[in-house]
Design an enzyme around this catalytic site. Structure first.
Site, PDB file in Angstrom:
ATOM      1  N   CYS A 282      -2.687  -0.092  -2.252  1.00 36.33           N
ATOM      2  CA  CYS A 282      -1.385  -0.049  -2.935  1.00 36.33           C
ATOM      3  C   CYS A 282      -0.409   0.668  -2.018  1.00 36.33           C
ATOM      4  O   CYS A 282      -0.672   0.791  -0.810  1.00 36.33           O
ATOM      5  CB  CYS A 282      -1.497   0.590  -4.323  1.00 36.33           C
TER       6      CYS A 282
ATOM      7  N   ARG B 291      -2.511   3.174  -8.345  1.00 39.37           N
ATOM      8  CA  ARG B 291      -3.231   1.928  -8.626  1.00 39.37           C
ATOM      9  C   ARG B 291      -4.529   1.765  -7.851  1.00 39.37           C
ATOM     10  O   ARG B 291      -5.584   1.482  -8.447  1.00 39.37           O
ATOM     11  CB  ARG B 291      -2.313   0.717  -8.330  1.00 39.37           C
TER      12      ARG B 291
ATOM     13  N   ASP C 288       3.525  -1.014 -10.814  1.00 40.17           N
ATOM     14  CA  ASP C 288       3.374   0.357 -10.334  1.00 40.17           C
ATOM     15  C   ASP C 288       3.693   1.333 -11.464  1.00 40.17           C
ATOM     16  O   ASP C 288       4.831   1.372 -11.937  1.00 40.17           O
ATOM     17  CB  ASP C 288       4.332   0.573  -9.159  1.00 40.17           C
TER      18      ASP C 288
HETATM   19  P1  4NP Z   1       0.773   3.662  -6.023  1.00 42.64           P
HETATM   20  O1  4NP Z   1       2.081   4.292  -6.709  1.00 42.64           O
HETATM   21  O2  4NP Z   1       1.256   2.761  -4.908  1.00 42.64           O
HETATM   22  O3  4NP Z   1       0.134   2.887  -7.130  1.00 42.64           O
HETATM   23  O4  4NP Z   1      -0.073   4.810  -5.539  1.00 42.64           O
HETATM   24  C1  4NP Z   1       3.057   4.993  -6.004  1.00 42.64           C
HETATM   25  C2  4NP Z   1       2.806   6.232  -5.513  1.00 42.64           C
HETATM   26  C3  4NP Z   1       3.790   6.937  -4.843  1.00 42.64           C
HETATM   27  C4  4NP Z   1       5.033   6.376  -4.682  1.00 42.64           C
HETATM   28  C5  4NP Z   1       5.297   5.108  -5.158  1.00 42.64           C
HETATM   29  C6  4NP Z   1       4.306   4.414  -5.814  1.00 42.64           C
HETATM   30  N1  4NP Z   1       6.042   7.099  -4.024  1.00 42.64           N
HETATM   31  O5  4NP Z   1       7.176   6.583  -3.900  1.00 42.64           O
HETATM   32  O6  4NP Z   1       5.799   8.217  -3.569  1.00 42.64           O
END
Ligand code: 4NP
Length: 153
Positions: free
Chosen positions: A3, A9, A117
């Site tokens: 991800c 995720r 997300d």
């Molecule tokens: P992930 O979610 O891709 O599912 O781990 C996110 C985690 C951090 C961020 C964005 C999405 N961020 O912008 O820091």
């Protein structure tokens, strides 16, 4: 499992898939950005997993690297942006063939191939993502175990 941040995720997907596969499989997760490198999964992801009897608290975020594209047989991406980013890192056709959208590989229809997300959302969003991943992991685990049997014969 890939991800963006590797704190919401893909750590959930890693934790869930591990519970559904035999120990012949090695499952790991990464992000496409290094912003959260070394950090545990998001507290809400840890809590959601625990509510569903899975402990993901010892996972640590790390960004994808070139060896991952070489070493892993399957690379599952949580959304289209992630998929495009990972595809752009592939060095050859063999590597490109390993990369897919996770929900597409699980057999979802074309309207529903992105894992939303939950980072900007609430606990209900995390639970919804958990249920989406759990359902897809059932299908992927079945597929992978079948492929393992076919390859052996
Ligand atoms: P992930 O979610 O891709 O599912 O781990 C996110 C985690 C951090 C961020 C964005 C999405 N961020 O912008 O820091």
């Amino acid at each position: 499992m890939v991800c963006l941040g590797n704190i919401c995720r893909s750590p959930l997907a890693e934790g869930i898939l591990k519970t559904k596969l035999s120990d012949k499989f090695f499952v790991d997760s990464v992000g496409t950005i290094s912003l959260h490198e070394g950090k545990k999964p998001d507290k809400r992801a840890i809590k959601t997993a625990l509510n569903n009897k899975i402990d993901i608290s010892s996972q640590k975020s790390r960004p994808i690297n070139n060896s991952d594209l070489e070493n892993f047989d399957k690379i599952y991406c949580m959304d289209i942006d992630v998929y495009e980013d990972v595809i752009s890192k592939a060095k050859n056709e063999e590597q490109r063939q390993k990369i897919s959208l996770f929900l597409e590989s699980a057999g979802n229809n074309h309207q529903n191939v992105e894992v939303p997300d939950p980072y900007w959302g609430n606990m209900q969003d995390f639970e919804n993502v958990y249920q989406l991943l759990d359902d897809a992991c059932n299908k992927i685990a079945h597929k992978l175990e079948q492929q393992m049997i076919t390859e052996k014969n």
